[in-house]
Design a protein around this motif. Structure first.
Motif, PDB file in Angstrom:
ATOM      1  N   GLU A  69       1.073  -1.078   0.294  1.00  0.00           N
ATOM      2  CA  GLU A  69      -0.081   0.058   0.212  1.00  0.00           C
ATOM      3  C   GLU A  69       0.945   1.342  -0.011  1.00  0.00           C
ATOM      4  OE1 GLU A  69      -3.035   0.434   2.811  1.00  0.00           O
ATOM      5  OE2 GLU A  69      -3.770  -2.287   2.420  1.00  0.00           O
ATOM      6  N   PHE A  70       2.090   1.275   0.227  1.00  0.00           N
ATOM      7  CA  PHE A  70       2.966   1.819   0.440  1.00  0.00           C
ATOM      8  C   PHE A  70       3.827   2.692  -0.899  1.00  0.00           C
ATOM      9  CE2 PHE A  70       1.887   2.011   4.744  1.00  0.00           C
ATOM     10  CZ  PHE A  70       1.137   2.641   4.953  1.00  0.00           C
ATOM     11  N   MET A  71       4.153   3.268  -1.074  1.00  0.00           N
ATOM     12  CA  MET A  71       5.304   3.243  -2.413  1.00  0.00           C
ATOM     13  C   MET A  71       7.009   2.701  -1.595  1.00  0.00           C
ATOM     14  SD  MET A  71       6.284   6.569  -4.561  1.00  0.00           S
ATOM     15  CE  MET A  71       7.913   6.931  -4.651  1.00  0.00           C
ATOM     16  N   ASN A  72       7.623   2.085  -2.128  1.00  0.00           N
ATOM     17  CA  ASN A  72       8.895   1.991  -2.423  1.00  0.00           C
ATOM     18  C   ASN A  72       9.744   2.835  -3.188  1.00  0.00           C
ATOM     19  OD1 ASN A  72       8.697  -0.934  -0.827  1.00  0.00           O
ATOM     20  ND2 ASN A  72       8.246  -2.095  -3.324  1.00  0.00           N
ATOM     21  N   GLY A  73      10.793   3.422  -1.968  1.00  0.00           N
ATOM     22  CA  GLY A  73      11.664   4.354  -2.292  1.00  0.00           C
ATOM     23  C   GLY A  73      12.432   4.078  -3.844  1.00  0.00           C
TER      24      GLY A  73
END
Length: 154
Positions: A5-9
């Motif tokens: 659910e979160f963007m990876n760097g």
């Protein structure tokens, strides 16, 4: 909450992975001396006021392609292309294509082409008595855009 659910760097796109090309007539020029490009579509809006409402509303009535281009001044290219107009001839309009592909990012590759590009300034020289290098920058306008290859949807 799921991990995805979160963007990876690593999926952020490195600006150093952009490539800029210019097309004038049938000639394609790799803009290896370019160090910054910014392109955007500006919406032109007209105010719309109505009785009984204190809100000032907006109606989009047109668009304008604007941006800027800058780089290192290592050739006479821009002066050669700009002089004909200054001397009473035809102004320079050209095409810019920007490719961005960061192999580490899952976003993939994006290719955007803008046409009828016209620089606001003609770079001639930019020299100072310091330890710097000669650079140039110009605002620009463009009159059409095409998304040749979109980024992959995440």
């Amino acid at each position: 909450m799921a991990l995805n659910e979160f963007m990876n760097g690593r999926d952020a796109i490195s600006t150093k992975d952009a490539k800029v090309f210019m097309k004038i007539g049938d000639q394609i020029i790799v803009m290896s001396d370019t160090n910054k490009i910014k392109l955007k579509i500006e919406k032109k809006k007209t105010d719309v006021a109505t009785f009984g409402d204190h809100w000032k509303k907006k109606k989009v009535t047109g668009v304008e392609g604007t941006g800027s281009l800058s780089g290192y001044l290592i050739s006479s290219r821009w002066l050669k292309y700009g002089l004909p107009y200054v001397q009473g001839g035809q102004d320079l309009y050209f095409t810019i294509q920007v490719e961005v592909e960061d192999k580490t990012s899952k976003s993939g590759r994006q290719v955007v082409t803008v046409g009828e590009v016209n620089l606001d300034d003609i770079p001639i020289i930019d020299a100072e008595a310091d330890d710097g290098v000669m650079e140039w920058e110009s605002d620009l306008t463009f009159e059409n855009i095409h998304l040749d290859t979109p980024f992959d949807e995440q």
